[in-house]
Design a protein around this motif. Structure first.
Motif, mmCIF file in Angstrom:
data_model
loop_
_atom_site.group_PDB
_atom_site.id
_atom_site.type_symbol
_atom_site.label_atom_id
_atom_site.label_comp_id
_atom_site.label_asym_id
_atom_site.label_seq_id
_atom_site.Cartn_x
_atom_site.Cartn_y
_atom_site.Cartn_z
ATOM 1 N N LEU A 66 0.703 -1.181 0.625
ATOM 2 C CA LEU A 66 0.654 -0.198 0.080
ATOM 3 C C LEU A 66 1.366 1.139 -0.009
ATOM 4 O O LEU A 66 0.461 2.229 -0.419
ATOM 5 C CB LEU A 66 -1.317 -0.062 1.267
ATOM 6 N N ALA A 67 1.847 1.166 0.811
ATOM 7 C CA ALA A 67 2.989 2.262 1.130
ATOM 8 C C ALA A 67 3.263 2.931 -0.561
ATOM 9 O O ALA A 67 3.412 4.217 -1.285
ATOM 10 C CB ALA A 67 3.623 2.399 1.948
ATOM 11 N N LEU A 68 4.014 1.853 -0.994
ATOM 12 C CA LEU A 68 4.588 1.524 -2.493
ATOM 13 C C LEU A 68 3.930 2.684 -3.320
ATOM 14 O O LEU A 68 3.470 3.426 -3.739
ATOM 15 C CB LEU A 68 5.306 0.373 -2.917
ATOM 16 N N ARG A 69 2.544 1.902 -3.577
ATOM 17 C CA ARG A 69 0.966 2.109 -4.321
ATOM 18 C C ARG A 69 0.832 3.828 -4.266
ATOM 19 O O ARG A 69 0.278 3.897 -5.171
ATOM 20 C CB ARG A 69 -0.443 1.167 -4.928
ATOM 21 N N TYR A 70 1.205 4.282 -3.039
ATOM 22 C CA TYR A 70 0.426 5.471 -2.729
ATOM 23 C C TYR A 70 1.071 6.331 -2.470
ATOM 24 O O TYR A 70 1.132 7.258 -3.358
ATOM 25 C CB TYR A 70 -0.309 5.519 -0.780
ATOM 26 N N ASN A 71 2.757 6.081 -2.347
ATOM 27 C CA ASN A 71 3.592 7.385 -2.569
ATOM 28 C C ASN A 71 4.545 7.143 -3.829
ATOM 29 O O ASN A 71 4.779 8.310 -4.331
ATOM 30 C CB ASN A 71 5.186 7.145 -1.553
ATOM 31 N N LEU A 158 -3.206 18.105 -1.919
ATOM 32 C CA LEU A 158 -3.640 17.656 -0.811
ATOM 33 C C LEU A 158 -4.709 17.208 -1.771
ATOM 34 O O LEU A 158 -4.619 15.875 -1.210
ATOM 35 C CB LEU A 158 -3.987 18.783 0.217
ATOM 36 N N PRO A 159 -5.506 17.290 -2.424
ATOM 37 C CA PRO A 159 -6.532 16.399 -3.365
ATOM 38 C C PRO A 159 -6.327 15.622 -3.722
ATOM 39 O O PRO A 159 -7.062 14.464 -4.212
ATOM 40 C CB PRO A 159 -6.989 17.734 -3.969
ATOM 41 N N PHE A 161 -3.514 13.785 -2.970
ATOM 42 C CA PHE A 161 -3.086 12.603 -2.177
ATOM 43 C C PHE A 161 -4.440 12.043 -1.169
ATOM 44 O O PHE A 161 -4.669 11.870 -1.060
ATOM 45 C CB PHE A 161 -2.664 13.533 -0.866
ATOM 46 N N ALA A 162 -5.115 13.071 -0.536
ATOM 47 C CA ALA A 162 -6.312 12.910 -0.370
ATOM 48 C C ALA A 162 -7.876 11.678 -1.182
ATOM 49 O O ALA A 162 -8.103 10.715 -1.186
ATOM 50 C CB ALA A 162 -7.189 13.569 0.270
ATOM 51 N N LEU A 164 -6.544 10.081 -3.596
ATOM 52 C CA LEU A 164 -6.499 8.409 -4.122
ATOM 53 C C LEU A 164 -6.512 7.899 -2.566
ATOM 54 O O LEU A 164 -5.989 6.276 -2.610
ATOM 55 C CB LEU A 164 -4.570 8.957 -4.208
ATOM 56 N N GLU A 165 -6.387 8.217 -1.276
ATOM 57 C CA GLU A 165 -6.812 7.730 -0.263
ATOM 58 C C GLU A 165 -7.761 7.526 -0.172
ATOM 59 O O GLU A 165 -8.015 5.927 0.174
ATOM 60 C CB GLU A 165 -6.340 8.424 1.399
ATOM 61 N N GLN A 166 -8.559 7.919 -0.934
ATOM 62 C CA GLN A 166 -10.412 7.668 -0.559
ATOM 63 C C GLN A 166 -10.118 6.514 -1.760
ATOM 64 O O GLN A 166 -11.180 6.227 -1.833
ATOM 65 C CB GLN A 166 -11.015 8.709 -1.141
ATOM 66 N N MET A 168 -8.070 4.579 -2.436
ATOM 67 C CA MET A 168 -8.224 3.257 -2.244
ATOM 68 C C MET A 168 -8.528 2.807 -1.614
ATOM 69 O O MET A 168 -9.014 1.137 -1.333
ATOM 70 C CB MET A 168 -6.947 2.717 -1.361
ATOM 71 N N LEU A 169 -9.246 3.605 -0.469
ATOM 72 C CA LEU A 169 -10.406 2.806 0.894
ATOM 73 C C LEU A 169 -11.597 2.884 -0.621
ATOM 74 O O LEU A 169 -12.889 2.058 0.373
ATOM 75 C CB LEU A 169 -10.766 4.000 1.216
ATOM 76 N N CYS B 57 -5.012 12.681 5.018
ATOM 77 C CA CYS B 57 -4.850 11.568 4.813
ATOM 78 C C CYS B 57 -3.640 10.640 5.957
ATOM 79 O O CYS B 57 -3.194 10.580 5.969
ATOM 80 C CB CYS B 57 -3.960 11.667 3.970
ATOM 81 N N PHE B 63 -0.718 3.942 7.206
ATOM 82 C CA PHE B 63 0.474 2.898 6.666
ATOM 83 C C PHE B 63 1.818 3.239 6.443
ATOM 84 O O PHE B 63 2.904 2.447 6.510
ATOM 85 C CB PHE B 63 0.166 1.930 5.613
ATOM 86 N N ASN B 64 1.783 4.047 5.977
ATOM 87 C CA ASN B 64 3.376 4.879 6.067
ATOM 88 C C ASN B 64 4.018 4.585 7.341
ATOM 89 O O ASN B 64 5.241 3.596 7.222
ATOM 90 C CB ASN B 64 3.369 6.685 5.361
ATOM 91 N N VAL B 187 -8.728 -4.557 0.155
ATOM 92 C CA VAL B 187 -8.209 -2.827 -0.516
ATOM 93 C C VAL B 187 -6.993 -3.167 -1.653
ATOM 94 O O VAL B 187 -6.076 -2.946 -2.625
ATOM 95 C CB VAL B 187 -7.160 -1.438 1.215
#
Lengths: 209, 209
Positions: A66-71, A158-159, A161-162, A164-166, A168-169, B57, B63-64, B187
């Motif tokens: 998750l961290a990787l796919r996010y960052n 921010l949008p 980041f937020a 992508l988090e959404q 993911m969830l 976020c 998870f980071n 997820v």
DNA sequence: CCGGGTCAATTCCTTGTGGAACCAATTTTT
DNA sequence: AAAAATTGGTTCCACAAGGAATTGACCCGG
């Protein structure tokens, strides 16, 4: 070297926990799709599947995933949109969340080495994204503030980041998200306390974002 | 630059989800310890607290945080115990989980660039940890195998990795772990599929371990 | 059977990173 | 109050990492 030969993988890891039967909660799929059957497309999928499910450290594998796919995509975007490195943006993000903090506080809270932070702050100051004013109490340290420009960067980023988090969830229902949040919170808090009072002198590195 | 001024932080993020009230499940603490009150020790704690809880976020932050707290000490240890870099050990770990895979499969599954992988494999081959034999079908690729020495490394390292994971999960009850595993699985699987069939040509980067 | 297009692996080169030493301000020791 | 030990921040330097171009193998269509 130890002499613990193989024996390690096959029957050892507790399948009960990591086998991942998505449980009777969500709605989407018609089939019982149990994570194992969902992924037999190619070799790569098989390999990835193994990493995630046949892995004795499955939990770690998951949040690393998750961290990787996010960052990666987000910081990649930051890089090409603002030409800011990851550390630099982390500084901006940090200040946006809590302003008026000192450089080394960010350093020890983000586990980035001091010098890296120093460079980042210098560059950001040069670009006019952060301002530093000397701390009245301690003339060594300087407390950092986000400028208008800096906040603009954050506000634009921010949008993403937020968002992508959404994204993911998305597969989780609201109660599931709350549950997940709660469970992760528990783990994080315990870790935080544990390492925080670990008198080993270990400098309690923290998350990057 | 956009003109979306502040408005972004304060009231926006859905407190309902990220406020982290550990819920009435575990046993330990006597007080209702709600994450906010647990952490007022110093400034740094306050800052870290902000990163984890006042963060729009928050999920990503968590998870980071976990990934960092997990990877840094373990790969640090690997470095000084075996003098292997992170990538190198990832190769060993990957082969231990699924043997006979090719270099670029590891590459695309771990999101490490091909060249980095190449170097790692070369070094590992030189050290006698992995063996490569040419693939019969495709003379370009060579399929990798863990040697005895390589497996010995893995066998010595695995307990550390699994141990730290268990340590992290300690504050959770068994059912909580299962729940967490299931939620993360959901997820991860969704992400995996989503990005996997995203015909953008994006090379579906995956987890590092 | 020969040319474009793709892919695995490698090499080159630039950049960023982080360890270690360093300076200055500060706190503590005795 | 001077000396010793800490701490915030910076600079130096060696090295590893990743982008881009390269080579050799493969696949495909004409």
């Amino acid at each position: 070297m130890r002499e613990k030969t193989a024996q390690s993988l096959r029957p050892q890891h507790n399948d009960a926990i990591w086998t991942a039967s998505p449980a009777p909660s969500s709605t989407s799929g018609p089939a019982p799709e149990d994570g194992a059957e969902m992924l037999n497309r190619q070799r790569l999928d098989a390999f990835t599947h193994a990493r995630l499910w046949k892995n004795p450290c499955g939990f770690a594998a998951r949040f690393n995933y998750l961290a990787l796919r996010y960052n990666v995509p987000l910081y990649g975007w930051v890089k090409e949109r603002f030409d800011l490195s990851r550390v630099e943006f982390v500084v901006i993000y940090s200040l946006a969340i809590q302003d008026g903090v000192t450089a080394s506080e960010i350093a020890s809270s983000t586990a980035f080495p001091k010098n890296t932070l120093s460079r980042a702050v210098n560059r950001l100051a040069g670009l006019g994204y952060v301002a530093r004013r000397p701390d009245g109490d301690d003339r060594r340290s300087q407390i950092l503030t986000l400028t208008e420009a800096g906040r603009a960067v954050f506000d634009e980023a921010l949008p993403r980041f937020a968002g992508l988090e959404q994204e993911m969830l998305a597969p989780l229902s609201l109660v599931e998200r709350e549950m997940l949040s709660m469970l992760l919170a528990k783990v994080v808090l315990a870790m935080f306390h544990g390492e925080n009072r670990a008198a080993d002198g270990s400098p309690q590195p923290l998350a990057e974002m």
